[in-house]
Design an enzyme around this catalytic site. Structure first.
Site, short mmCIF file in Angstrom:
data_model
loop_
_atom_site.label_atom_id
_atom_site.label_comp_id
_atom_site.label_asym_id
_atom_site.label_seq_id
_atom_site.Cartn_x
_atom_site.Cartn_y
_atom_site.Cartn_z
N HIS A 67 32.82 -39.35 66.46
CA HIS A 67 33.78 -39.78 67.49
C HIS A 67 33.16 -40.81 68.43
CE1 HIS A 67 36.74 -37.02 66.18
NE2 HIS A 67 37.33 -36.82 67.33
N GLU A 100 45.72 -42.80 56.82
CA GLU A 100 45.22 -44.07 57.35
C GLU A 100 45.17 -45.17 56.30
OE1 GLU A 100 44.04 -41.13 58.17
OE2 GLU A 100 43.69 -41.03 60.33
#
Lengths: 357, 326
Positions: free
Chosen positions: A137, A68
């Site tokens: 999450h 990322e």
């Protein structure tokens, strides 16, 4: 520009609206491309990138390694070179791995290079909720990005705005953090088939009301609208406002409403400390005279990490009942504490997501 | 490669030497001028001087076309000037003036010249590496055989994004040349205290990226290696990696040396000073040619300093300009 109340087009889901926006922009502008984990696989980011690989080929829609940090830099470099990357993240939590590039380069490049470059990129990120999404999450981290000058932050709550905002984000010459909530993905709205933009910096008054102003951010707009229904049953009329974009933030529309209702409740899909709700409240307080303001409050995540067990997760998020109850207490401070009946409240709850992914 | 050009790479022409010397001397003198001005406090910017390392930037840029792209580090003066960056705009930037390359908002660590395709420098080590790879994606798409180069130090190879970018560039066969300018020190810490294995070329090769090491600082060798790599990359061969040993004569940041600080010895530096490429090339030139180049460069530097001195500071209206693009 059309508006969501025109009921033009057809009913389309939020996820379908995202897909359509990207598809139309990729047709229009060859510099637009999509990159990210899983954008090419059979699930296609819940369908939001479905069909794009077949249509536009591997040069314009490609899977990234789990890197990322560097991939954010790659998107920024491509943007500086005149391309328009859309960098997709299946969870907003994963943006933490890109923070260096997003904060130290994307946000600052235009300024620290004296206007010689621009970074026209979109960072799509999805917030999860329910079915044990838990600590890593489920985070709504938009306020972190709002803090740093140079980034735009937008959090559309309807399919109509999802399409219009995503097209506006792709055409914007700045880095845009595009906040999506997973529970919104399968909500639908009338969405025009043709291309259109929803300009940033214009809040929308979703439903008029005189008793209290409720600002709902991202998924909390849906919860606030449900709370409004509950409040109507006891004769309280809430004006519900969707800021749509958080940077730029249209505080004028909110201030105008609060000047009339004299009460403001901001409900965010995030923690409240140093959050979008704190910012909105601060701007209202800075603008209005104290006598113009009778009550001001915010609701957001409980000040804890998001738990996975349903018994605790239920308490972690604001919900239509807790929002309605808070609004009631603000409008009728002398009255007894009120909560909608369990049956009515249950009807107002969002349909929960069922796993496993 | 035809035989004549191979010979040319080994035996540089007088023109080659003169051109390279001009590049080296410009950077050396510009930085000496920065050191000279620094005590006056007119330059309110941390300056990371490349004195001693000029040959790397000059040789790499000599192997590039003007339409190739270069990304560099916060020790950016050498790369900026070698790529053709405007000297007056660089000096004005360090003075914080509105005529600076970043309008006085970037300083020495954020030099940029997009007209000459010198990507803006970053003060966060390693961050420029993936940015150059992103640029390389655009270059690959346009199919004009342009190349992107990312210049970084030994410290940057310790950042995760270095490996992530090697992998990505190798996977996508990007037209990208990685150049590690290994001066052995990350601020004040030697690579022997930071690297478990000194074979940084091996790390690049592990990603399928061809790598070459040049250890003696010879500008002609660096230039030949860069030209060969750039040529292969231009023809679609994918990324390559060069590790070039060099030496920073000055302290990490600011003017002057720091050999009394105890982390390195003057003896270690002397070896590099003896093979100084500026002096080496000066000696290879006819004295009339050398003097002409030096006079021209010195005049250019005086002009740049005068430009910086006489330029206005940005006004209050500039504070909020360029936070966002239109």
């Amino acid at each position: 520009m059309s508006s969501p109340t025109d009921r033009k087009g057809r009913l389309l889901t939020y996820v379908g609206a995202l897909q359509e926006a990207v598809s139309q922009e990729m047709d229009r502008d060859p510099s637009v491309f999509v990159m990210g984990l899983d954008v090419v696989d059979h699930k296609g980011i819940q369908g939001s990138t479905q069909g794009l690989p077949e249509r536009f080929g591997p040069d314009r829609v490609f899977h990234t390694p789990l890197s990322e940090d560097a991939m954010a830099g790659v998107a920024i470099g491509a943007a500086m070179a005149g391309m328009r990357p859309i960098y997709v993240h299946i969870r907003m939590d994963f943006l933490m791995l890109c923070m260096n590039q997003l904060i130290n380069i994307a946000a600052k490049a235009r300024y620290m290079y004296g206007g010689q470059v621009s970074v026209p990129m979109v960072v799509r990120s999805m917030i999860g909720k329910s079915w044990g999404q838990g600590a890593q999450h489920s985070q709504g981290l938009h306020a972190m990005f709002m803090h740093v000058p140079g980034l735009k932050v937008v959090a559309p709550a309807t399919a109509y705005d999802a399409k219009g905002c995503l097209i506006a984000a792709i055409r914007d010459n700045n880095p845009v953090i595009f906040v999506e909530h997973r529970l919104l993905y399968f909500t639908d709205a009338y969405v025009p088939e043709e291309s259109y933009t929803v300009p940033f910096g214009h809040a929308r008054v979703c439903t008029p009301g005189d008793d209290i102003t409720i600002v709902g951010i991202s998924n909390m707009l849906v919860e606030a609208l449900r709370a409004r229904e509950l409040l109507t049953e006891v004769g309280i009329h809430a004006e519900v406002i969707d800021p749509i974009s958080l940077v730029p933030l249209d505080s004028e529309t909110i201030v105008r409403s609060v000047a009339r209702t004299k009460r403001l409740l901001v409900v965010d899909n995030a923690w409240t400390t140093c959050g979008a709700s704190a910012e909105i409240m601060a701007r209202v307080i800075e603008t209005l005279e104290p006598r113009e303001l009778r009550a001001i409050r915010r609701l957001g995540f409980a000040p804890s990490t998001c738990p996975t067990t349903p018994s605790l997760e239920r308490l972690f998020y604001p919900n239509p009942a807790s929002i309605a109850s808070a609004a009631h207490a603000m409008v009728r401070p002398e009255a007894d504490r009120w909560e909608p009946s369990a049956e009515t409240a249950a009807l107002a709850y969002q349909m929960n997501f069922r796993g496993p992914f | 490669m035809p035989r004549t050009s191979r010979r040319a790479a080994k035996t540089p022409s007088k023109d080659d030497i003169a051109r390279l010397y001009r590049g080296l001397f410009l950077i050396r003198r510009a930085e000496e001028e920065v050191e000279h001005v620094y005590p006056s406090d007119k330059i309110k910017s941390p300056v990371h001087l490349a004195i001693g390392q000029e040959a790397v930037s000059v040789a790499i840029c000599d192997a590039l076309r003007p339409d190739d792209v270069l990304g560099c580090t916060y020790r950016s003066h050498a790369a900026y000037l070698a790529k053709g960056g405007d000297l007056g705009a660089m000096m004005a930037e360090m003075y914080g003036k509105a005529t600076g390359c970043a309008r006085g908002k970037g300083g020495s660590m954020h030099l940029v010249d997009m007209q000459h395709l010198l990507l803006g420098a970053s003060a966060v080590v390693g961050t420029g590496i993936p940015i150059a790879a992103g640029y390389a994606i655009a270059l690959k798409r346009e199919k004009k055989r342009r190349v992107a180069v990312t210049l970084f130090g030994d410290g940057a190879t310790e950042e995760g994004c270095f490996y992530e970018t090697l992998n990505f560039a190798g996977l996508h066969k990007l037209p990208l040349l990685f150049v590690c300018e290994n001066n052995f020190y990350s601020i004040h810490t030697h690579i022997s205290k930071r690297w478990s294995n000194l074979d940084v070329c091996g790390r690049a090769r592990a990603f399928g990226v061809p790598a070459k090491q040049i250890v003696d600082g010879d500008i002609f060798k660096i230039r030949a290696a860069a030209a060969a790599a750039v040529d292969r990359i231009r023809r679609g061969g994918g990324p390559e990696f060069l590790e070039i040993h060099t030496y920073r004569w000055r302290q990490h940041v600011g003017p002057g040396g720091d050999y009394d600080a105890g982390y390195r010895s003057e003896r270690e530096a002397r070896k590099w000073m003896k093979s100084d490429q500026v002096a080496r090339l000066a000696a290879m030139l006819a004295s009339a040619t050398r003097v002409r180049i030096e006079d021209e460069v010195n005049a250019k530097i005086s002009e740049a300093i005068a430009f910086a001195e006489s330029s206005p500071f940005p006004g209050p209206e500039d504070l909020l300009a360029d936070v966002f693009a239109d």
